[in-house]
Scaffold this active site. Structure first.
Site, PDB file in Angstrom:
ATOM      1  N   HIS A 156       0.865  -1.179   0.000  1.00  0.00           N
ATOM      2  CA  HIS A 156       0.000   0.000   0.000  1.00  0.00           C
ATOM      3  C   HIS A 156       0.900   1.227   0.000  1.00  0.00           C
ATOM      4  O   HIS A 156       1.967   1.234   0.627  1.00  0.00           O
ATOM      5  CB  HIS A 156      -0.923   0.012   1.214  1.00  0.00           C
ATOM      6  CG  HIS A 156      -1.851   1.189   1.236  1.00  0.00           C
ATOM      7  ND1 HIS A 156      -2.564   1.580   0.123  1.00  0.00           N
ATOM      8  CD2 HIS A 156      -2.159   2.071   2.213  1.00  0.00           C
ATOM      9  CE1 HIS A 156      -3.287   2.651   0.428  1.00  0.00           C
ATOM     10  NE2 HIS A 156      -3.048   2.973   1.686  1.00  0.00           N
ATOM     11  N   GLU A 211       8.668  -3.829  20.645  1.00  0.00           N
ATOM     12  CA  GLU A 211       7.570  -3.972  19.670  1.00  0.00           C
ATOM     13  C   GLU A 211       6.348  -4.600  20.320  1.00  0.00           C
ATOM     14  O   GLU A 211       5.220  -4.139  20.134  1.00  0.00           O
ATOM     15  CB  GLU A 211       8.050  -4.809  18.473  1.00  0.00           C
ATOM     16  CG  GLU A 211       7.076  -4.847  17.301  1.00  0.00           C
ATOM     17  CD  GLU A 211       6.045  -5.965  17.426  1.00  0.00           C
ATOM     18  OE1 GLU A 211       4.947  -5.825  16.845  1.00  0.00           O
ATOM     19  OE2 GLU A 211       6.340  -6.965  18.107  1.00  0.00           O
ATOM     20  N   GLU A 222      10.769  -6.462  14.824  1.00  0.00           N
ATOM     21  CA  GLU A 222       9.895  -7.595  15.124  1.00  0.00           C
ATOM     22  C   GLU A 222      10.575  -8.533  16.122  1.00  0.00           C
ATOM     23  O   GLU A 222      11.791  -8.704  16.100  1.00  0.00           O
ATOM     24  CB  GLU A 222       9.559  -8.361  13.835  1.00  0.00           C
ATOM     25  CG  GLU A 222       8.787  -7.548  12.809  1.00  0.00           C
ATOM     26  CD  GLU A 222       7.346  -7.274  13.220  1.00  0.00           C
ATOM     27  OE1 GLU A 222       6.958  -7.664  14.344  1.00  0.00           O
ATOM     28  OE2 GLU A 222       6.608  -6.665  12.413  1.00  0.00           O
ATOM     29  N   ASP A 241      -2.943   9.930   3.732  1.00  0.00           N
ATOM     30  CA  ASP A 241      -3.275   8.860   2.791  1.00  0.00           C
ATOM     31  C   ASP A 241      -4.559   9.234   2.072  1.00  0.00           C
ATOM     32  O   ASP A 241      -5.620   9.363   2.692  1.00  0.00           O
ATOM     33  CB  ASP A 241      -3.446   7.541   3.547  1.00  0.00           C
ATOM     34  CG  ASP A 241      -3.581   6.338   2.616  1.00  0.00           C
ATOM     35  OD1 ASP A 241      -3.711   6.542   1.395  1.00  0.00           O
ATOM     36  OD2 ASP A 241      -3.572   5.204   3.123  1.00  0.00           O
ATOM     37  N   ASN A 270       1.509  -2.693  11.737  1.00  0.00           N
ATOM     38  CA  ASN A 270       1.908  -3.536  12.871  1.00  0.00           C
ATOM     39  C   ASN A 270       0.800  -4.410  13.432  1.00  0.00           C
ATOM     40  O   ASN A 270       0.944  -4.949  14.535  1.00  0.00           O
ATOM     41  CB  ASN A 270       2.456  -2.654  14.008  1.00  0.00           C
ATOM     42  CG  ASN A 270       3.510  -3.374  14.821  1.00  0.00           C
ATOM     43  OD1 ASN A 270       4.250  -4.211  14.315  1.00  0.00           O
ATOM     44  ND2 ASN A 270       3.574  -3.055  16.108  1.00  0.00           N
ATOM     45  N   ASP A 306      -1.542  -7.681  14.168  1.00  0.00           N
ATOM     46  CA  ASP A 306      -1.308  -9.121  14.211  1.00  0.00           C
ATOM     47  C   ASP A 306      -2.318  -9.804  13.298  1.00  0.00           C
ATOM     48  O   ASP A 306      -3.483  -9.395  13.226  1.00  0.00           O
ATOM     49  CB  ASP A 306      -1.474  -9.660  15.630  1.00  0.00           C
ATOM     50  CG  ASP A 306      -0.301  -9.289  16.528  1.00  0.00           C
ATOM     51  OD1 ASP A 306       0.748  -8.864  15.989  1.00  0.00           O
ATOM     52  OD2 ASP A 306      -0.445  -9.406  17.756  1.00  0.00           O
TER      53      ASP A 306
END
Length: 772
Positions: free
Chosen positions: A382, A504, A499, A409, A449, A451
């Protein structure tokens, strides 16, 4: 003629000033003959003006605006706020400070009722001298020199001045004996000023200003995280009508009142909405299908210029666009206005529709993804923007100010305050999980970020089972063009900590605690790790070739035999990860001996995938497996992309050819057909410096193994750096591009020796202003 300062100027100015008599507009380039009343008047006549020299060349050079088409064509005076510009006024008689007075009336052109309180009207009386032109946040004017009939004045717009088109009326008065008014016919465009420390968009680093404000060509990364693909985008902020369009849309589409057009936060938020057409008939109409009839396919655009010129002419949304087109156009507008801007690509970017900070994928009992229940998605990539500015509206947080890069954006994904827009969101706030900071930090945090969770869905009355939690799936290789280099800069660490790092996970937990979404987590998998699955894909596959999907299955038990069943799936998808069409599915059963490894291989041929392939050659590969006599399920999904060829560009006699300004050379384009079938209805499209409209060359047919070629004559318009961009489309092969960077040497007669009055330009130098 209405004189706004009569109503809004300070009382001392209103008492001193009398209504001036109207005069004909002044031609700023040539002298006008004074009328009989002025020509025959003595020293007691009201001061009249013969001409006004706007000092266009000097002002545009000092304000870094000489590359705008309107500046070169002398159609406007273009300056940046917070810095003075020069006016030289020629009167019909000697100017006498003791009895003559002069005033400058600035007003916003499209404000029906300009007002000093709103910052859209000001009346300036220049003081003697230029040592101090007033507070940085106020207008100021001073007399630089006075020689007989010539008066040279410096005018300084405030560093918070509305960024828009202004008009100027110059009024003269003879003390106690009337006055006159002279409107200037040329517009004055006042822009943001990243060179000025008092401006909210100030950028200290000189090289970064070159890259993010002045460069008119850039790179946009597309493809997928395992097949990064750079493509060139002609930003074109200096081209004809681009600046005029950029200024106009702030009011007509963005609906920013003139008084607020100097606030970069408000302007950036408006840009993220007005570039798309969802709420306000903005610049571009999005289309994520494969049907682009009635418009131009997103993959066929080579830059912003043609888009903005079309919108400026028609005032209708241009068809069609996808994320990188929206980003390219926003970059053009921002740089034209003077806001430093760059294009950002995030690979494996999440679209979190529920603000849960997770991407939830639901799988049925037959290992098929449930599209109706799976509203979240992961885009192969993106593209959005960052703009540079201070954020005084956010104050000071735990980690300092929120100044610097801000995400905006323009791709319409989710509504923000009832409009499809995102940002500006502080990148620093995103990195530290401050998802409630204005504007839209939570949405951006999910993009980089979130999950990824896979759920087994067995029906509305049955509990969900969490098959797998992937904390590494989202936000890879966040990329932008490097400063003054044609290569990629990885900026992932500005958005997130590494990561698997403690930081994080702690900031993810912090963000989840702030989320208002209450999605329950049910039934984790049994603690079973005797059978291990790993999916393998070969990255470098060219379009036209066959490829294989391989699943590696390992039984790590030293004693037990396990049976594994499952299937491999290959779907052709859009780059947004949706719109899947099944290409091939293969089931399997394995008897796994202790301490052994088996491989499951599925071959996909060109003729199996060709008819279903999207224009961007993207696939989604998945594997679903179950180990019998256990409660263990495995599900994995990955993106895959076949590589398209590059267009080769030859300038002159080759790489060592000498390219000289204003001297004609030959350009040759070549593309070899990589497919095992012929190409039909081919078309090359070319853009580059000095090419006002994209050149198009039709190629009726390219046989298997054949080469499409086109040649044309090209005259480089100036000395400096240039970039030639080419696109190729056909019925069978689309979205192929290529580019060539080159240096253009000046003609010997064009070289200027540097001196105190000439400074090196930040980017390409025009033929008439070449410095060795």
């Amino acid at each position: 003629m209405t004189h706004w300062y009569r109503s809004y100027a300070p009382s001392w100015l209103q008492r001193w000033w009398q209504p001036p008599a109207p005069a004909k507009p002044i031609n700023p380039y040539r002298s006008i003959r004074p009328g009989p009343d002025i020509a025959n008047a003595g020293s007691s006549a009201v001061l009249g003006m013969q001409r006004v020299d706007l000092c266009l060349a000097d002002n545009h050079d000092e304000h870094h605006t000489s590359h705008f088409y309107a500046a070169a064509a002398k159609e406007a005076l273009i300056v940046r706020r917070g810095e003075p510009f020069r006016l030289r006024i020629y009167f019909n008689r000697d100017y006498s400070p003791s009895k003559d007075a002069i005033s400058f009336i600035f007003s916003v052109t499209d404000d029906s009722k300009p007002n000093p309180g709103h910052g859209t009207l000001t009346a300036l009386v220049p003081h003697d001298g230029i040592d101090f032109l007033g507070d940085p946040l106020e207008w100021g004017a001073g007399i630089e020199s006075h020689e007989g009939q010539i008066l040279t004045v410096l005018v300084k717009p405030p560093a918070t001045c509305p960024v828009t088109e202004w008009r100027l009326d110059i009024d003269t008065k003879l003390l106690g004996d009337g006055s006159r008014s002279y409107p200037l016919p040329l517009p004055i465009y006042i822009l943001f000023n990243p060179w000025c420390p008092d401006d909210q968009v100030y950028m200290e680093d000189r090289d970064k200003r070159k890259e993010y404000v002045m460069h008119d060509t850039t790179l946009i990364w597309r493809g997928s995280y395992n097949r990064l693909r750079p493509s060139v985008w002609k930003v074109g902020q200096f081209e004809r009508h681009v600046l005029e369009c950029s200024l106009r849309v702030l009011g007509t589409v963005g609906r920013i009142p003139p008084a607020y057009r100097g606030d970069p936060v408000r302007v950036a938020r408006a840009l993220s909405a007005l570039v798309n057409s969802v709420d306000d008939d903005g610049v571009l109409l999005g289309n994520w299908t494969e049907d682009f009839s009635g418009g131009t396919a997103p993959t066929k655009w080579t830059g912003s210029v043609e888009i903005l010129q079309q919108f400026y002419k028609t005032q209708k949304s241009v068809k069609f666009a996808q994320c990188w087109n929206f980003s390219g156009v926003l970059t053009t507008i921002a740089r034209a206005l003077g806001i430093p801007s760059r294009i950002i690509t995030c690979y494996s970017s999440a679209h979190d529709t529920q603000a849960s900070l997770t991407v939830d994928v639901f799988i049925d009992a037959n290992n098929k993804k449930l599209d109706a229940e799976t509203t979240d998605s992961i885009w192969n990539y993106h593209v959005w923007n960052e703009v540079w500015m201070q954020r005084p509206d956010l104050g000071i947080g735990q980690y300092g100010t929120y100044d610097g890069w801000q995400v905006v954006d323009a791709t319409p994904q989710e509504a923000s305050d009832n409009m499809y827009r995102v940002g500006p969101a502080s990148v620093l706030a995103v990195k530290h999980g401050e998802i409630l900071r204005p504007f839209d930090c939570g949405f951006v945090y999910s993009e980089v970020n979130a999950d990824k969770l896979y759920w087994r869905y067995n029906g509305p009355a049955q509990p969900l089972k969490l098959l797998r939690k992937d904390t590494l799936a989202i936000g890879h290789l966040i990329s932008t063009k490097a400063v003054l280099k044609w290569e990629r800069e990885d900026i992932t660490d500005s958005y997130k900590y590494a990561e698997r790092s403690e930081e994080e996970r702690s900031y993810m937990l912090k963000a989840l605690k702030q989320s208002r979404h209450a999605f329950s987590r049910y039934y984790l998998n049994d603690n079973f790790n005797e059978v291990e699955f790993s999916m393998e894909l070969k990255d470098d596959i060219k379009v036209g070739e066959n490829f294989s999907v391989v699943l590696k299955v390992t039984n790590k038990s030293q004693e037990r035999i396990h049976q594994a069943t499952g299937q491999l799936n290959c779907d052709a998808v859009l780059y947004t990860g949706v719109g899947a069409q099944e290409v091939k599915t293969m089931g399997f059963e394995l008897d796994l001996k202790p301490n052994s490894t088996e491989f499951v291989r599925m071959e996909v041929t060109f003729f199996e995938y060709f008819e279903k392939l999207s224009s961007q050659a993207a696939f989604q590969i998945s594997a679903a497996c179950r180990v019998k006599d256990t409660d263990y399920d495995y599900y994995a999904q990955d993106d895959f992309r076949v590589r398209k060829p590059d267009i080769k560009l030859q300038l002159g006699n080759g790489d060592n050819a000498s390219i000289v300004s204003q001297q004609e050379i030959d350009i040759i384009l070549r593309l070899t057909n990589p497919l095992p079938i012929a190409l039909h209805k081919g078309l090359f499209t070319v853009e580059g410096p000095g090419i006002e409209q994209p050149l198009k060359f039709k190629i009726p047919e390219v046989p298997v193994g054949g080469t499409a070629a086109a040649t044309f004559k090209y005259v480089p318009p100036y000395a400096g750096r240039g970039t030639m961009i080419a696109k190729f489309t056909s019925k069978e092969l689309d979205d192929v591009d290529g580019y060539k960077h080159y240096e253009i040497e000046p003609r010997p007669g064009d070289v200027l020796q540097p001196n105190g009055s000439h400074r090196r330009s930040n980017i390409i130098r025009r033929r008439t202003d070449v410095i060795p």
